[in-house]
Motif scaffolding. Structure first.
Motif, short mmCIF file in Angstrom:
data_model
loop_
_atom_site.label_atom_id
_atom_site.label_comp_id
_atom_site.label_asym_id
_atom_site.label_seq_id
_atom_site.Cartn_x
_atom_site.Cartn_y
_atom_site.Cartn_z
N PHE A 145 12.57 -9.01 -8.02
CA PHE A 145 12.74 -8.86 -6.58
C PHE A 145 11.36 -8.72 -5.94
N LEU A 146 11.18 -9.50 -4.84
CA LEU A 146 9.95 -9.39 -4.06
C LEU A 146 10.33 -9.23 -2.61
N GLU A 147 9.76 -8.23 -1.99
CA GLU A 147 10.12 -7.94 -0.60
C GLU A 147 9.78 -9.12 0.30
N ALA A 148 10.65 -9.31 1.28
CA ALA A 148 10.46 -10.44 2.20
C ALA A 148 9.14 -10.30 2.95
N GLY A 149 8.47 -11.41 3.18
CA GLY A 149 7.20 -11.41 3.89
C GLY A 149 6.44 -12.69 3.63
N CYS A 155 12.04 -14.66 1.80
CA CYS A 155 13.09 -14.28 2.76
C CYS A 155 14.38 -13.99 2.04
N GLN A 156 15.32 -13.37 2.79
CA GLN A 156 16.66 -13.14 2.26
C GLN A 156 17.43 -14.45 2.29
N CYS A 157 18.18 -14.70 1.24
CA CYS A 157 18.88 -15.98 1.13
C CYS A 157 20.36 -15.74 0.92
N ASP A 158 21.15 -16.74 1.28
CA ASP A 158 22.57 -16.70 1.02
C ASP A 158 22.85 -17.26 -0.37
N SER A 159 24.14 -17.49 -0.62
CA SER A 159 24.51 -17.97 -1.95
C SER A 159 23.99 -19.36 -2.24
N ASN A 160 23.71 -20.12 -1.18
CA ASN A 160 23.19 -21.48 -1.36
C ASN A 160 21.68 -21.52 -1.47
N GLY A 161 21.03 -20.41 -1.34
CA GLY A 161 19.59 -20.37 -1.43
C GLY A 161 18.87 -20.61 -0.12
N ASP A 162 19.56 -20.56 1.02
CA ASP A 162 18.96 -20.77 2.32
C ASP A 162 18.61 -19.44 2.94
#
Length: 907
Positions: free
Chosen positions: A671-675, A702-709
């Motif tokens: 895990f890497l914090e968003a930035g 960034c935070q992503c959904d199940s599709n990786g977006d």
């Protein structure tokens, strides 16, 4: 008829059938006379034998002016003679032939020896054996045939009805009229009183009144001369009725033939006939046909025409160049020698004569035939000189070298005159051509290929000229004419030229300044001129080179870079100019093309420079490649690696090489914090020696959904706005502010224009009751929203000092210090108009600049119509006591103030 004072008149024998020719009255041995007539001379010859002393005709000569002693003679005294009383008779017995059927009778004055003549034509007429021969002056009777009668209860056929032969009347008869023709009679007139009548065209039908009949005696007469050209035959019907109008006989047909007389001249269809014939035509060549018509009977001699040529102009080379077919009017040539170059046109006078061309009795008319001799190619072109000279500067094309002149006697601007030129020798390479001037027919020798003085200094051409069409057959001249053209080439200063052009050399990029590349030299084609050449640089886009002005050596003045934008496909182009010192000086250009060989002077860079990934290693990764401006073998395959420092790079990230050009960057931790993270990547190419570079890749986590977006709402803000986006937003804000400012200025200007509106009246249009023009139209009595602020003196809106010249009203005050007139508020109550007018009147009373006569103030408000009189009759308050203003009380509430002021007494 003879057109003279004296004329011959024949007293013709009156018969039932009267011919237009002279009739022969034969006296038989028994003493009875019979009328001999035959319309065919052959039958007359076969059946009739004239005997000696046989009586032919009685002739009388009359003189309209005086009595003359006339002696008669016959043109055939051996066959016919004329007594002193005019009796014509045969002097011997002989069968009548065609030649003897026509002869002339001459009448000669014994005192003056004047002579006249008349033609006699003999013809026969058959007589009916059933009819008794009538006396010469007896009028023939036509009896109605008897009808069938009943006998013993049955019809009995009687004698066959007679066929009434036609009556022949000559046209243009001199009368006297009415002239008796025949008498129509019925055998019932012995027992009944009958009435006779005729019907048909010429009697009771148009043209009416030509033939009349005596209703009692049945005498048929003609009332006027007849014209065969109008009506050649009349068909009448004779009727017999009793006094009660009952028909007693069947109608009988009477045919009256109008015998033609020669009373019409021939008329040509055209007064001028135009034809043509080629020159040199052989005798018998058809030229043209002329046609004339005659209104007389075409089947008789009166309408039979004959043609002949009266004159020919000019009469060279022969006075009889043409002849005409006397019957058809065809004109043909009869002599050789038609030459257009000598005679271009012939004029013939053609005569047409009737009576088969008899010059004595026939009527004639003439027309003009204009025959144009057309040109044929019987004259070849001939050069006016044997040799023509010309000169031309070298290397010039489309230049006229010489004019070749020819003469041709044929008709100008025709194929037989137009000359065609060709070069038959002296120009093996085709450097010259000859064109024909359509106006002058000259040959224009033109250079079509450049000529080099150093190769050819002179040309000697052999040229030939001929016509567009071949010469006519039988012409003895040669078909063409030849001449010589001598062309001198003039030496001129030519441009120096580079060889080869362009010049190509190969050099590695990165050469230092001052390196000599090559020598670019030009050659001077003018071998017979002593000239020097100097060199200058014309085009050097990157300013890398210089050239020696004397020897043309090219040296670098900067480092050559293959990756420069001025290099296309590894080639750099530079242009140089070589100029000589001739008169005039000439120059030429040469191009140097440097093919630059690549060296490993550019380190690779990461591509793309920005990317994004999720906070966790899954489900995506970043694919990267390298960008190297060098080419093989100084580019890929590439080696990708992460630097050792800072230590967080290799702790958080890992890079995996996919192939020689691509690698994959992934998160190493869970895990890497968003930035936004900057990841340095070491990329090494395959050059010799290899070249490495640390390139920064900006990665957004960034935070992503199940599709990786990415699902961050602030991804754009987090990523930051570019400079272009910020500039675009600022421009939109500025434009919006400008539009708002313009709208505010426009609104203020509109309000100012409405407040500053004034009346401008041209002095020529000045009248007492003027109103101002305004842009809005009120709504009538219901429109109470008046702008009463305009009810003020116009000069208070705009001073007179700034009013344009030439628009002041004649009754306006001059420019002086003016008292203050009352000004109404922007929206006064309509009931205050009376107070306003009262205050304005007081101000006008105290105005020293007011005109010496009463005048209205000019307002911008126009009220509705009123039954009150004009206010121009109001005087100042000083003189108001002399008038009665009680009628102001009747004007309504709006004039209540005026009524109180002027109608309330001294107070």
């Amino acid at each position: 008829s003879l057109r003279q004072t004296l004329e011959l008149k024949f007293e013709w024998m009156i018969s039932r059938r009267l011919s237009h020719e002279v009739h022969i009255n034969r006296v038989t041995e028994g003493g009875q006379s019979s009328l001999l007539s035959n319309r065919t001379l052959g039958k007359f010859q076969a059946e009739i034998m004239l005997t000696k002393k046989e009586y032919l005709h009685s002739m009388k000569f009359s003189n309209c002016n005086q009595k003359r002693k006339v002696q008669y003679e016959s043109s055939e005294p051996a066959d016919f003679k004329v007594d002193e009383d005019g009796t014509v008779y045969a002097v011997r017995s002989f069968p009548l032939t065609a030649e003897q059927a026509k002869f002339l009778i001459y009448a000669q004055d014994k005192e003056t020896q004047e002579k006249w003549q008349v033609a006699v034509n003999l013809s026969l007429e058959p007589t009916l054996t059933e009819e008794p021969v009538k006396e010469p002056h007896e009028i023939e009777e036509i009896v109605f045939p008897r009808q069938l009668a009943k006998h013993s209860g049955s019809l009995q056929r009687q004698k066959r009805d007679w066929v009434i032969p036609p009556i022949n009347l000559p046209e243009n008869s001199r009368g006297p009229f009415p002239q008796e023709l025949v008498r129509i009679r019925s055998d019932r007139d012995k027992n009944l009183s009958l009435r006779y009548s005729v019907t048909g065209p010429g009697a009771d039908q148009p043209p009416t009144g030509i033939f009349i009949i005596n209703p009692i005696s049945g005498q048929l007469s003609v009332t006027k001369p007849l014209d065969r050209e109008l009506i050649a035959r009349f068909h009448l019907r004779a009727h017999a009725v009793d006094i009660n109008g009952n028909q007693v006989e069947n109608p009988i047909d009477i045919v009256i033939n109008v015998i033609d007389m020669n009373d019409n001249r021939p008329e040509f269809l055209h007064q001028v006939w135009n034809g043509s014939v080629p020159e040199g035509s052989k005798p018998g060549t058809y030229v043209m046909t002329v046609t004339a018509i005659d209104a007389d009977d075409p089947n008789a001699q009166n309408g039979m025409l004959r043609y002949r040529i009266l004159s020919q102009a000019p009469s060279t080379p022969s006075p009889n160049m043409f002849t005409i077919n006397n019957e058809t009017g065809d004109i043909i040539t009869v002599a050789a020698g038609l030459d257009r170059e000598k005679v271009q046109q012939y004029t013939l006078i053609i005569q047409a004569t009737d009576m088969e061309g008899n010059p004595t009795y026939g009527l004639s008319n003439t027309a003009t035939a204009v025959i144009t001799v057309t040109d044929v190619n019987d004259n070849p072109p001939e050069f006016t000189a044997m040799t023509f000279y010309g000169e031309v500067p070298e290397n010039r094309v489309d230049v006229i070298v010489a004019n070749l002149t020819v003469t041709d006697k044929d008709q100008p601007h025709t194929p037989a005159w137009n000359a065609v030129y060709k070069i038959s020798g002296g120009d093996p390479t085709g450097r010259f051509a000859i064109q024909t001037d359509p106006n002058s027919n000259d040959g224009l020798v033109t250079v079509v290929k450049p000529i080099d003085f150093e190769t050819n200094r002179m040309f000697v051409l052999t040229v030939a000229a001929e016509n567009q069409v071949p010469l006519a057959k039988g012409i003895q001249h040669p078909p063409q004419s030849t001449a010589t053209v001598s062309v001198t080439v003039i030496d001129v200063n030519e441009n120096p030229y580079f060889a080869p052009n362009p010049k190509i050399i190969r050099q590695e990029e990165g050469l230092h300044a001052g390196t000599m590349l090559t020598a670019l030299t030009a050659q001077d084609p003018d071998r017979y001129m002593q000239q020097s050449i100097r060199y200058t640089k014309l085009s050097d886009p990157a300013n890398w080179l210089k050239i020696d002005p004397v020897n043309g050596q090219i040296t670098t003045i900067a480092v050559l870079d293959r990756e420069s934008p001025h290099v296309k496909n590894n080639i750099y182009n530079a242009t140089f100019l070589a100029s000589d010192n001739g008169i005039p000086p000439m120059s030429g250009t040469g191009t140097l093309q440097i093919y630059l060989l690549d060296i490993n002077d550019n380190a690779p860079q990461v591509l793309p420079q920005e990317a994004e990934t999720c906070e966790t290693p899954e489900p995506n990764s970043i694919n990267i490649t390298a960008l190297d401006y060098d080419i093989d073998p100084n580019a890929g395959p590439f080696a990708f690696d992460l630097p050792l420092s800072p230590v967080t790079i290799k702790r958080n990230w890992t890079i995996t090489r996919l192939n020689g050009d691509f690698a994959q960057l992934n998160l190493k931790i869970k895990f890497l914090e968003a930035g936004i993270y900057e990841v340095p990547i070491i990329i090494t190419d395959s050059g010799n020696p290899p070249k490495s570079n640390i390139s920064i890749l900006r990665v957004k986590v960034c935070q992503c959904d199940s599709n990786g977006d990415c699902t961050d709402v602030d991804r754009i803000v987090g990523a930051g706005l570019g400079t272009g986006a910020i500039i675009a937003i600022l421009l939109c804000i500025i434009i919006l502010l400008i539009l708002v400012l313009m709208f505010v200025v426009w609104m203020k200007r509109r309000d100012k224009e409405r407040q500053a509106k004034q009346l401008l009246i041209d002095p020529e249009d000045d009248v007492r009751d003027n109103i101002l023009k305004y842009d809005e139209e009120g709504g009538g009595e219901e429109d109470q929203d008046y702008d009463l602020s305009q009810l003020q003196q116009p000069d208070t809106v705009e001073p007179d000092a700034i009013k344009p010249v030439g628009i002041r009203r004649l009754d306006e005050r001059p420019i002086h210090a003016e008292p203050q007139y009352p000004v109404r508020s922007a929206a006064p109550h309509p009931g205050d108009i009376g107070d306003f007018i009262n205050e304005g009147l007081k101000a006008a009373d105290n105005d020293p600049t007011a005109p010496p006569y009463d005048s209205l103030l000019v307002f911008d408000y126009e009220g509705s119509g009123s039954t009150a009189g004009s206010l121009s009759s109001l005087n100042s308050s000083s003189s108001g006591g002399d008038q009665d203003y009680d009628y102001l009380n009747d004007w309504g509430p709006r004039f209540k103030k005026l009524a109180d002021m002027y109608g309330g007494g001294d107070d």
